[in-house]
Design an enzyme around this catalytic site. Structure first.
Site, PDB file in Angstrom:
ATOM      1  N   LYS A  97       5.222  -7.348   2.121  1.00  0.00           N
ATOM      2  CA  LYS A  97       4.735  -6.111   1.506  1.00  0.00           C
ATOM      3  C   LYS A  97       3.700  -6.459   0.437  1.00  0.00           C
ATOM      4  O   LYS A  97       3.868  -7.443  -0.299  1.00  0.00           O
ATOM      5  CB  LYS A  97       5.939  -5.377   0.897  1.00  0.00           C
ATOM      6  CG  LYS A  97       5.660  -4.005   0.342  1.00  0.00           C
ATOM      7  CD  LYS A  97       6.979  -3.358  -0.098  1.00  0.00           C
ATOM      8  CE  LYS A  97       6.802  -1.969  -0.669  1.00  0.00           C
ATOM      9  NZ  LYS A  97       8.077  -1.360  -1.075  1.00  0.00           N
ATOM     10  N   SER A 172       8.857   3.002   1.098  1.00  0.00           N
ATOM     11  CA  SER A 172       7.486   2.564   0.961  1.00  0.00           C
ATOM     12  C   SER A 172       7.156   1.279   1.724  1.00  0.00           C
ATOM     13  O   SER A 172       5.985   0.984   1.936  1.00  0.00           O
ATOM     14  CB  SER A 172       7.161   2.366  -0.525  1.00  0.00           C
ATOM     15  OG  SER A 172       8.024   1.420  -1.108  1.00  0.00           O
ATOM     16  N   SER A 196      13.394   2.153  -0.258  1.00  0.00           N
ATOM     17  CA  SER A 196      12.188   1.672   0.419  1.00  0.00           C
ATOM     18  C   SER A 196      12.367   0.499   1.378  1.00  0.00           C
ATOM     19  O   SER A 196      11.418   0.130   2.067  1.00  0.00           O
ATOM     20  CB  SER A 196      11.123   1.317  -0.613  1.00  0.00           C
ATOM     21  OG  SER A 196      10.528   2.505  -1.055  1.00  0.00           O
TER      22      SER A 196
HETATM   23  N1  GLN Z   1      11.362   7.369  -1.974  1.00  0.00           N
HETATM   24  C1  GLN Z   1      11.550   6.895  -3.291  1.00  0.00           C
HETATM   25  C2  GLN Z   1      10.349   7.262  -4.133  1.00  0.00           C
HETATM   26  O1  GLN Z   1       9.487   7.900  -3.621  1.00  0.00           O
HETATM   27  C3  GLN Z   1      11.783   5.431  -3.275  1.00  0.00           C
HETATM   28  C4  GLN Z   1      10.617   4.560  -3.148  1.00  0.00           C
HETATM   29  C5  GLN Z   1      11.017   3.123  -3.302  1.00  0.00           C
HETATM   30  O2  GLN Z   1      12.167   2.736  -3.104  1.00  0.00           O
HETATM   31  N2  GLN Z   1      10.059   2.293  -3.664  1.00  0.00           N
HETATM   32  O3  GLN Z   1      10.306   6.963  -5.280  1.00  0.00           O
END
Ligand code: GLN
Length: 493
Positions: A97, A172, A196
């Site tokens: 990532k 993400s 994520s």
């Molecule tokens: N969906 C969550 C957010 O939008 C988590 C994102 C994440 O875990 N980086 O913050």
């Protein structure tokens, strides 16, 4: 010892090299049935074929990867087994990532703010993987600064779900999940703050492990919400995840929040793991949620499977996950407003105007929640409820060993569906946020399909119970084939 002549691997009925999982790839590299160079080249061939449509990679480092593969092959040939004792992932290609700093390699967090950023240092995660002999192929797309659950907030492009390219892969860490399920790499690294890793792994039909908070170092991970950020692997099986966690886990002097606890021998532990008599809690509030039609039947079947394998299923009361949405929203925004303050236009070159709408919204909400007069009403209150959530899990783990639940309330959504939903990230991650808030470990695994799209189930365990949650999923995967199913990518080629 005399070396056996190298066998060619590409026979008609054999999977292509890039389709191997980690355990298979390691076995074949060890026995010199395949070379790392062939493996890395097979991954790049797949990337060339499928990435133009799937839009997974932001940066590729092909020359460097090929060079490392040649070096790995020499080592394997000269030292045999001994090379793998020193470097347990020797010669294995992976994708990372794009929020892990990689020295000398562009690291953007999918943001315009960092689009020219070349880190002068290496994150602990990528450093450990390098030390273990793994070969970085490139950096994958994500929601910008990890703000989201679809990769649609990326400042560059939206990654497509390899099961259905009109859908998102989740986020993400969507690029990492799409890379693994389309066989562009053998495994990938993601990070989870609220869902994520588990979210995209679930929507792409993969195994995704969120380690306990502090089990894996955050050093060099571009900070989102520092009190929950957790790096972890996205893989084709729980056994693969155990091998990678073994390399990643441990105390890091560069991250004071890493735990001192001894690192288990995860792979050996899951091989010896016995599910018989294990108490698996089924939270009524998780299964009682408004799930997409068809999902419940698939999940119920998986629950029955665990019973057949010898586990005892116990219904448990757990706080309504909707409270976690509120807590997560306040805490995450507050930490974002503080963490993103460093991108002030001086240190990283681009002015704050370069933040996208989602980033700005989160920073503003966070600054509001932390401002004097509102701090007690929002931030401080959210911290109190966070403690209640931690205690709620503690009570549940007095009765059961682990908890199971749906990972996501639905299967992968269409590209564009998030546009009119300002709380999309939270709504989608409603079932993963409670356990990240509490710093627990959780793992998602595929357990069936709805509308030909993969469904993920998650196992959540107390902090530092990675051997147990991995063991539960490995037992399930030894008895089922869902983790061996991959999308048909013929139309892309
Ligand atoms: N969906 C969550 C957010 O939008 C988590 C994102 C994440 O875990 N980086 O913050």
């Amino acid at each position: 010892m005399a070396k056996l002549p190298r066998k060619r691997f590409l026979k008609d009925n054999m999977p292509k090299l890039n389709e191997l999982n980690l355990s298979e790839a390691l076995e074949q590299l060890r026995s010199e049935q395949i070379t790392s160079l062939d493996l890395v080249q097979a991954c790049f061939a797949q990337i060339r074929k499928t990435d133009p449509e799937l839009q997974v990679f932001i940066t590729l480092v092909e020359e460097q990867a090929l060079e490392q593969a040649r070096t790995a092959d020499k080592l394997i040939h000269q030292e045999g087994e001994a090379a793998f004792i020193k470097q347990p992932l020797l010669g294995v290609p992976y994708a990372c990532k794009d929020n892990f700093c990689t020295k000398g390699i562009q690291t953007t967090a999918s943001s315009n703010i960092l689009r020219d950023f070349i880190p002068p240092y290496e994150s602990t995660v990528t450093a450990k993987l390098k030390e273990a002999g793994a070969i970085l192929l490139g950096k994958t797309n994500m929601d910008s600064f990890a703000h989201g659950s679809s990769t649609e907030t990326s400042d560059f492009f939206t990654t497509k779900n390899p099961w259905d390219t009109s859908r998102v892969p989740g986020g993400s860490s969507g690029g990492s999940a799409a890379a693994v399920v389309s066989h562009m790499c053998i495994f990938a690294i993601g990070s989870e703050t609220g869902g994520s890793i588990r979210g995209p792994a679930s929507w792409c039909g993969l195994t995704g492990l969120k380690p306990s908070y502090g089990r894996v170092s955050r050093y060099g991970l571009i900070a989102m919400a520092s009190s929950t950020d957790s790096p972890g692997p996205i893989t084709k099986s729980a056994a693969d995840a155990a091998i990678i966690l073994q390399v990643l886990a441990g105390k890091d002097p560069f991250d004071a929040t890493t735990l001192n606890a001894q690192v288990d021998d995860y792979f050996d532990n899951i091989m010896q793991f016995a599910i018989k008599g294990l108490k698996i809690g089924k939270p009524k509030s998780y299964f009682g949620l408004d799930l997409q039609p068809g999902l419940r039947a698939v999940l119920d079947e998986a629950v029955v499977h665990f019973e057949k394998l010898g586990a005892e299923i116990v219904e448990v009361d757990l706080m309504d996950p909707k409270y976690s949405i509120a807590v997560y929203t306040i805490l995450q925004r507050s930490e974002v407003s503080s963490n993103l303050a460093r991108f002030d236009g001086i240190r990283y070159g681009h002015s704050r105007d370069a933040f996208n709408f989602e980033n700005k919204k989160r920073m503003m909400l966070g600054a509001y929640a932390l401002s004097s007069g509102y701090y007690d009403q929002y931030y401080s209150k959210a911290q109190k409820v966070r403690t209640l959530i931690v205690e709620d899990f503690e009570r549940a783990f007095q009765k059961v060993d682990v908890l199971i639940g749906p990972t996501m309330p639905c299967v992968a959504l269409k590209i564009g569906e998030s546009a009119n939903s300002p709380m999309f990230g939270e709504m989608m991650d409603v079932l993963t946020e409670p356990s990240t808030i509490a710093g627990l470990t959780g793992i998602t695994f595929p357990c069936g399909y709805v509308d030909s799209l993969p469904v993920g189930m998650q196992v959540i365990g107390p902090a530092l119970s990675e051997s147990t949650v991995l063991g539960v999923v490995n037992t399930y995967q030894n008895a089922t084939n869902y983790h061996k199913k991959f999308p048909n990518l013929e139309s892309l080629t």
